[in-house]
Design a protein around this motif. Sequence first.
Motif, PDB file in Angstrom:
ATOM      1  N   ASN A  16       5.140   8.041  -0.216  1.00 45.21           N
ATOM      2  CA  ASN A  16       5.518   6.901  -1.049  1.00 45.21           C
ATOM      3  C   ASN A  16       6.328   7.365  -2.261  1.00 45.21           C
ATOM      4  O   ASN A  16       6.394   8.549  -2.570  1.00 45.21           O
ATOM      5  CB  ASN A  16       4.261   6.161  -1.528  1.00 45.21           C
ATOM      6  CG  ASN A  16       3.428   5.658  -0.372  1.00 45.21           C
ATOM      7  OD1 ASN A  16       3.955   5.092   0.580  1.00 45.21           O
ATOM      8  ND2 ASN A  16       2.130   5.882  -0.436  1.00 45.21           N
ATOM      9  N   GLU A  68       1.895  11.202   0.223  1.00 44.70           N
ATOM     10  CA  GLU A  68       1.690  10.278   1.339  1.00 44.70           C
ATOM     11  C   GLU A  68       2.982   9.620   1.792  1.00 44.70           C
ATOM     12  O   GLU A  68       2.987   8.710   2.614  1.00 44.70           O
ATOM     13  CB  GLU A  68       0.671   9.206   0.934  1.00 44.70           C
ATOM     14  CG  GLU A  68      -0.728   9.771   0.690  1.00 44.70           C
ATOM     15  CD  GLU A  68      -1.667   8.777   0.035  1.00 44.70           C
ATOM     16  OE1 GLU A  68      -1.198   7.671  -0.315  1.00 44.70           O
ATOM     17  OE2 GLU A  68      -2.849   9.100  -0.144  1.00 44.70           O
ATOM     18  N   TYR A  93      -0.689  12.210  -5.420  1.00 42.46           N
ATOM     19  CA  TYR A  93      -1.233  11.596  -4.203  1.00 42.46           C
ATOM     20  C   TYR A  93      -0.196  10.664  -3.570  1.00 42.46           C
ATOM     21  O   TYR A  93       0.006  10.658  -2.353  1.00 42.46           O
ATOM     22  CB  TYR A  93      -2.500  10.797  -4.515  1.00 42.46           C
ATOM     23  CG  TYR A  93      -3.759  11.619  -4.581  1.00 42.46           C
ATOM     24  CD1 TYR A  93      -4.168  12.391  -3.498  1.00 42.46           C
ATOM     25  CD2 TYR A  93      -4.552  11.623  -5.723  1.00 42.46           C
ATOM     26  CE1 TYR A  93      -5.335  13.145  -3.560  1.00 42.46           C
ATOM     27  CE2 TYR A  93      -5.717  12.378  -5.796  1.00 42.46           C
ATOM     28  CZ  TYR A  93      -6.107  13.138  -4.706  1.00 42.46           C
ATOM     29  OH  TYR A  93      -7.247  13.882  -4.769  1.00 42.46           O
ATOM     30  N   SER A  94       0.463   9.875  -4.388  1.00 44.86           N
ATOM     31  CA  SER A  94       1.412   8.884  -3.889  1.00 44.86           C
ATOM     32  C   SER A  94       2.576   9.543  -3.157  1.00 44.86           C
ATOM     33  O   SER A  94       2.892   9.190  -2.023  1.00 44.86           O
ATOM     34  CB  SER A  94       1.938   8.026  -5.045  1.00 44.86           C
ATOM     35  OG  SER A  94       2.844   7.047  -4.586  1.00 44.86           O
ATOM     36  N   THR A 140       5.242   5.554   7.944  1.00 47.95           N
ATOM     37  CA  THR A 140       5.449   5.329   6.503  1.00 47.95           C
ATOM     38  C   THR A 140       6.918   5.070   6.206  1.00 47.95           C
ATOM     39  O   THR A 140       7.276   4.126   5.490  1.00 47.95           O
ATOM     40  CB  THR A 140       4.962   6.536   5.688  1.00 47.95           C
ATOM     41  OG1 THR A 140       3.559   6.710   5.894  1.00 47.95           O
ATOM     42  CG2 THR A 140       5.223   6.330   4.204  1.00 47.95           C
ATOM     43  N   TYR A 151       6.954   7.152  -6.465  1.00 49.37           N
ATOM     44  CA  TYR A 151       6.169   6.908  -7.667  1.00 49.37           C
ATOM     45  C   TYR A 151       7.082   6.977  -8.887  1.00 49.37           C
ATOM     46  O   TYR A 151       7.818   7.955  -9.077  1.00 49.37           O
ATOM     47  CB  TYR A 151       5.043   7.929  -7.841  1.00 49.37           C
ATOM     48  CG  TYR A 151       4.182   7.612  -9.045  1.00 49.37           C
ATOM     49  CD1 TYR A 151       3.060   6.815  -8.911  1.00 49.37           C
ATOM     50  CD2 TYR A 151       4.529   8.064 -10.315  1.00 49.37           C
ATOM     51  CE1 TYR A 151       2.293   6.470 -10.018  1.00 49.37           C
ATOM     52  CE2 TYR A 151       3.776   7.730 -11.431  1.00 49.37           C
ATOM     53  CZ  TYR A 151       2.652   6.923 -11.272  1.00 49.37           C
ATOM     54  OH  TYR A 151       1.901   6.575 -12.366  1.00 49.37           O
ATOM     55  N   ASN A 182       8.612   1.610   4.825  1.00 51.10           N
ATOM     56  CA  ASN A 182       9.400   1.629   3.591  1.00 51.10           C
ATOM     57  C   ASN A 182      10.806   1.090   3.806  1.00 51.10           C
ATOM     58  O   ASN A 182      11.325   0.306   3.005  1.00 51.10           O
ATOM     59  CB  ASN A 182       9.470   3.047   3.027  1.00 51.10           C
ATOM     60  CG  ASN A 182       8.148   3.512   2.445  1.00 51.10           C
ATOM     61  OD1 ASN A 182       7.275   2.694   2.141  1.00 51.10           O
ATOM     62  ND2 ASN A 182       7.983   4.808   2.301  1.00 51.10           N
ATOM     63  N   ALA A 199      -2.497  10.707  -9.684  1.00 52.26           N
ATOM     64  CA  ALA A 199      -2.158   9.545  -8.853  1.00 52.26           C
ATOM     65  C   ALA A 199      -0.742   9.662  -8.310  1.00 52.26           C
ATOM     66  O   ALA A 199      -0.477   9.318  -7.145  1.00 52.26           O
ATOM     67  CB  ALA A 199      -2.309   8.256  -9.666  1.00 52.26           C
ATOM     68  N   ALA A 200       0.167  10.151  -9.147  1.00 54.82           N
ATOM     69  CA  ALA A 200       1.558  10.318  -8.713  1.00 54.82           C
ATOM     70  C   ALA A 200       1.668  11.346  -7.593  1.00 54.82           C
ATOM     71  O   ALA A 200       2.407  11.155  -6.620  1.00 54.82           O
ATOM     72  CB  ALA A 200       2.422  10.739  -9.898  1.00 54.82           C
TER      73      ALA A 200
END
Length: 214
Positions: A122, A120, A116-117, A185, A124, A189, A113-114
């Motif tokens: 983002n 993208e 993927y984050s 993105t 984490y 942010n 999950a980290a």
Amino acid sequence: MKILLCDDHAVVRMGLKMLLNNHPDMEVIGEASEGNEAIQKSLELRPDVVIMDLSMPHGKDGLSATSELKKLLPDTAILILTMHDDEEYLFRGIQAGASGSILKSAPHEELVAAIYSVSEGNAYLHPSATKRLMEEYLGSVKLGNTDTFNLLSDREKEVLTLIAKGYSNKETAEQLVISVKTVETHKANLMEKLQMKTRPELVAIALKKGLLGI
């Protein structure tokens, strides 16, 4: 998603490689045992994500490598992998340019999950780190010691500057040689960090911080 692993323990790299290569949209394209090797291989292979160990006793350490790598490949996401559940390591990693941090003891689902984050665009942080970071930030707010502009990354400041100058998302992407999606993105942010919703507000903060050269 192309991934480079940097850890001084071959057994750790082997385990991570087996785990990540089991995901159909992930591929470990290279490995490094210390920071200099990670930088060299990143320049050669251009990974989307570098998983970087902090504590490597031989060669360049993870923090130094992260800082140098972000200057050379600013669009490559770096996820810090550490055994230290310590806020000092967390803050130093983020200051060096990492997109996030995760503990070596974390479940493999959390690691995936980290990845993927950060891929993208983002950030984490593992749950306990997020809690400490929020506590420290809120404490600073109460004391009046925080400037949200300082929360922006160098890339977010570049995006802010171009937006304030009137560039469209497409034009900003062309200027920075990144995708329009990545610009969107970064824009989302930075607006969240600055707690702003309109272009005039962004222009005002860019002027105040001297980003427009006026």
